[in-house]
Structure formats: C-alpha cells, structure tokens
Design an enzyme around this catalytic site. Sequence first.
Site, PDB file in Angstrom:
ATOM      1  N   ASP A  80       0.804  -1.217   0.000  1.00 40.28           N
ATOM      2  CA  ASP A  80       0.000   0.000   0.000  1.00 40.28           C
ATOM      3  C   ASP A  80       0.839   1.270   0.000  1.00 40.28           C
ATOM      4  OD1 ASP A  80      -2.190  -1.720   0.149  1.00 40.28           O
ATOM      5  OD2 ASP A  80      -3.292  -0.319   1.408  1.00 40.28           O
ATOM      6  N   ASP A 122      -1.242  -5.355   3.227  1.00 40.22           N
ATOM      7  CA  ASP A 122      -2.697  -5.191   3.274  1.00 40.22           C
ATOM      8  C   ASP A 122      -3.483  -6.104   2.341  1.00 40.22           C
ATOM      9  OD1 ASP A 122      -1.521  -2.956   4.522  1.00 40.22           O
ATOM     10  OD2 ASP A 122      -3.293  -1.748   4.171  1.00 40.22           O
ATOM     11  N   LYS A 123      -3.042  -6.242   1.094  1.00 38.85           N
ATOM     12  CA  LYS A 123      -3.850  -6.966   0.112  1.00 38.85           C
ATOM     13  C   LYS A 123      -3.551  -8.455   0.079  1.00 38.85           C
ATOM     14  CE  LYS A 123      -5.696  -3.095  -1.105  1.00 38.85           C
ATOM     15  NZ  LYS A 123      -5.004  -2.258  -0.099  1.00 38.85           N
ATOM     16  N   CYS A 193       2.880  -2.427   8.664  1.00 38.81           N
ATOM     17  CA  CYS A 193       2.743  -1.237   9.501  1.00 38.81           C
ATOM     18  C   CYS A 193       2.353  -1.585  10.933  1.00 38.81           C
ATOM     19  CB  CYS A 193       1.667  -0.312   8.938  1.00 38.81           C
ATOM     20  SG  CYS A 193       1.981   0.237   7.270  1.00 38.81           S
ATOM     21  N   SER A 468      -7.214   4.025   4.676  1.00 37.39           N
ATOM     22  CA  SER A 468      -6.228   3.212   5.387  1.00 37.39           C
ATOM     23  C   SER A 468      -6.722   2.927   6.787  1.00 37.39           C
ATOM     24  CB  SER A 468      -4.892   3.951   5.467  1.00 37.39           C
ATOM     25  OG  SER A 468      -4.026   3.327   6.400  1.00 37.39           O
TER      26      SER A 468
END
Length: 555
Positions: A80, A122-123, A193, A468
């Site tokens: 991301d 994320d994905k 993150c 986000s």
Amino acid sequence: MTYRSNFTPGTTRWAVRRAQWLAMGIREEDFDKPKIAVVNSSSGLSVCFQHLDGVAETVKQAIRAAGGLPFEIRTVAPSDFVTSAGKQGRYLMPSRDLLVNDIEVQVEGAELDGMVLLSSCDKTTPAHLMAAGRLNVPAILLTCGFQLGADCGGRENDIEEVYKAVGAVKARRMTLCDLKEMTRTAIKGPGVCAGLATANSMHCMAEALGMALPGNAPIRAGSERLDEYARAAGARIVELINQDIRPRSILTPTAFRNAVRVATAIGCSVNVVRHLTAAAVEAECDVDVLAEFDAAARLPQITQIRPNGPTRIEAFAEAGGVSGAMIALLSELDGSVLTVTGATLAENLAARPAPDPEVIRPLERPFRAEPGLVIVRGNLAPDGSVVKLSAVPAAVRRFKGAAIVFEDEAAAIDAIERGEIKAGQAVVLRMLGPKGGPGTVFAASFMAALVGAGFGSEVAVITDGELSGLNSGITIGQVMPEAAEGGPLAAVQDGDIIEIDLEARRITLEVSEQALAERIAALPERPTTLERGWLAMYGKLVQPLSKGAVLRAEE
C-alpha cells in the site's frame, strides 16, 4: 493416501512432470508425497516482504520433515505504501484480485494438494483468504508479522506518525527537515505497519476465521516466535491434506459472524468489511457480512490499539493478541466452529493463556461502550458505508456541514495547502471507487493530510475511495453504491448540506427525495475509461463494493 497430484503412470502428464522434476534434482521417492505450494509474495520493493524468503525456507523445511514435497510459488506483491505511487493508488485494490488469480493459475494449473500462504501487507491476507475459499484445497495462512519503529527526538515514532506528519508539513505546522528526520526512524525491521491498520487487522481476521494457527496474530516479523509458527504451519499443512480438511469447512457463516464480532470489538480497519465480504463471496458462503456488522454494533470496544488509542501493537501481541480478545469475547462467539488445527475454536482458546485485562478488557469493563466499527446508512449511502468509530474523536458524534466536492484526491490535498478547506465543511471525494477509478483510489492520503493539518475533528470526509486502517477523524468510507455506479454520492453539489449522526448510524444529504431522484436521473453517462491494460480489464469485471468488489465475468 491418493493425492490428486499423483498422475497415472504412463500418461503424458506423468511423464513430462517426472522429467521436469528429475532434472530439478527431486528424488523419485518424493514423487508420491503430497505436493504443497508455499505461496510467497516476496518483493524487493517493500519492507513488508523483506523477510519472507527466509520464512518460506523455514516452512519448506518443516513440510519436508512432515512428509510433504514443498514448491515455493512467487506471486505479485502489492504494498500500500509503494504500489500506491502510480495512478493515485488505483492499482492497489485490483492487485488483491490479481493475486487471487495468480494463485489459482499456479496451484490449480499444477494440481497441487495444498497451500501455505505467507500473508504480509494489506492486500495479501484478503487475497489469500479469497484464494483459499475459491480453490478449496487444504490451506493454512501464516501471518508474517509487524514492523517496529524507533525513538525520534524523544518521541515514539512509526509509519503512522510519518503519515500524519505529511499533513502537518502541508499546513506548515512542521518543516520538511523534521519530516525527513522522522522517516529515518519510522521503520526498524521488516513487516507490516505497526498499529491496527489493514494488514494487522486482516492478520487478526485470518485467525478469527480459523484459517491461521492460534496465537499467530499479531506477531513481530523477524522474531523467533514467527519462526516457530512457520515450522508449525509447515507441519500442519501435511496433516490438513491427509485429514482432507478444506477451507470451506472452516469458512462458514458462523466463522464470518465470529470474525465480524472480533473486528467490531477490537476496532479493526474499515477495509475488513470489503475484504471479509470478498472472502465470503469467493468461498460461496451464504452470509451477509454487512448485516453481521449491523448485528455486532451492540458490542463495546475492548481494546484501544493505535490508531484507536495509545496501545501499541506489540503490547496487544504480548497481552494475548486476537486469541486473547476472543477469550474475552467468547460468550459472544460460537466456539464450536472448526479451525485449521482440526479442533474447534473453543478447544483452541482453552489452551491459550488468559489475556492481560489491562490491555484486553473483559466485556463488562470495556474501554468504550460503543463498537469499533459501524455501518452507516442514509439517502447518501443506501447500501451502507463504513465508519471506524473508534478512530473518530469521542466528542464528535453529530456533524453538519456544507459539501465541497472533489473527484481527484490530489486536488483535494492541494486545497488543504491553499487554505480552501475550512472547519465545518463536509469534503466529498467521489469517482474513486472500483469502477470509478477504475481501480479504487487510495484516498487515505487526503485523510492523513487533513488530520495532520489539524482538521481531524472539524472536517468530515465522505468517500467511495479506499481508506487506510491508520486513518482517524470523521470519515465515512466505502460509500455504497459508489458514484460511478450512479449512487447518490454522484449527485452531491458544492454547498449541499450533509448531516452525519453516528449515534443513529445515519448520513443524510439534505435535499428532498424528489430532487435527489431528479439529480440522479440527470447524471451524464459515464465516459469510457481512457485506461488500458489491467485497470481497464478490472473496471469491466469488478462487482459492487457491497459484493466485496470481487471480479466476475459478465453473464
């Protein structure tokens, strides 16, 4: 056992595969073992994936020791904070579904027997859940951990602080030199993150659904504990194949209900709504994820993990992580569901330590009486929208302001810098959804800039773009239907009054029903996209956000 990967001797498939593998140094005595994909989204572009090659090697060694034959499969690796650079982040959501199809091609094309999916940014985690549900071969997700930050000028620093600081620079409340210094210490080590952003949220969802081993989420990347889970996942996948336990026996309506309740109570990212919906669609699971979020809205918030509060992700992990949260929530969960351990959720939790009640509170003593995530509806979002209530300032539950409309995130960020966005406004960011992009625009940068400029509790943002999990402030995301589908968001005009009532879960455009209908009817036909390649294909195939924005060929 008879495995689907063991072809009939003398056939073409048997002969050419045998020749290939002998040339690769694979021993003949290994040919009849279960053949297992170790799905590795490794990439040199992002720190999220920096450690995955080592994790993959540990998993492969464990598979061999357990009697399996591992094959490392490399896939697309979306990040991301890196892949978002091109076309305002339009490649991000499409990359999730590209990854699903990438896995299908390699695992189904080769007719392998099972998968260990190394989930990081994320994905990748939602894509892995979607692929597991679609292919329905024995599978286990290994969540591969979070990064740490470091001290900067006597203050704790991480990527969330850098994200917010960009807005502070735009608003001239911080110098570029200070921001540059923050980037030096924001990330110390590999992984996703810090904080309960989308990556850690989806790691938690993988475990809450029963598709990851108990205690796997969250976990620090590069730790000995992660190595232990890698070895355990490698051993367990061989057992899953031999026991013929498949994802669709785990990804049931009850499992999704459990996951939604966990997401609501710990305050996960707004993006878990679309990703859980997509995983359910791919698994052909008959569950209404949005309705489950509505039903879970009575639950309180039992954690306050950044950006929802001061608790750091490593403290949540040490306090018991998502297993600890599920122990605290067990009276609200169905403990009879099957998990990748082969045992039920209740049996798994019985073997886990009790959570630290100062970090993961019991239901009767929550941090906040309201839920972390809620679905908000109204004439502006008839199919629903998502609010991370835990990241909205507690004093702001009702908001009313005049709309200022943008169809380009960069233009909206420039408007902050020019002082055109003022307290009391409702910023509408539209035509940024899956079809509108095409490919969802990463509208999170605007929200971070807004918070950094000091407007987090004074300006509302309503968008069909992607946010986000690090975002905070008065944010209404994933507005459904999106503007490009002719949703009411497309009919908003500058100066229209928008009212948000988070207690009533309502968002209202203050125009008459007739006037709104007339505006929608008068919307011009959307021009054909000028995009080519993958984004153009995605725009033609993507389904509505309410269906998880999965890809389906036109019937």
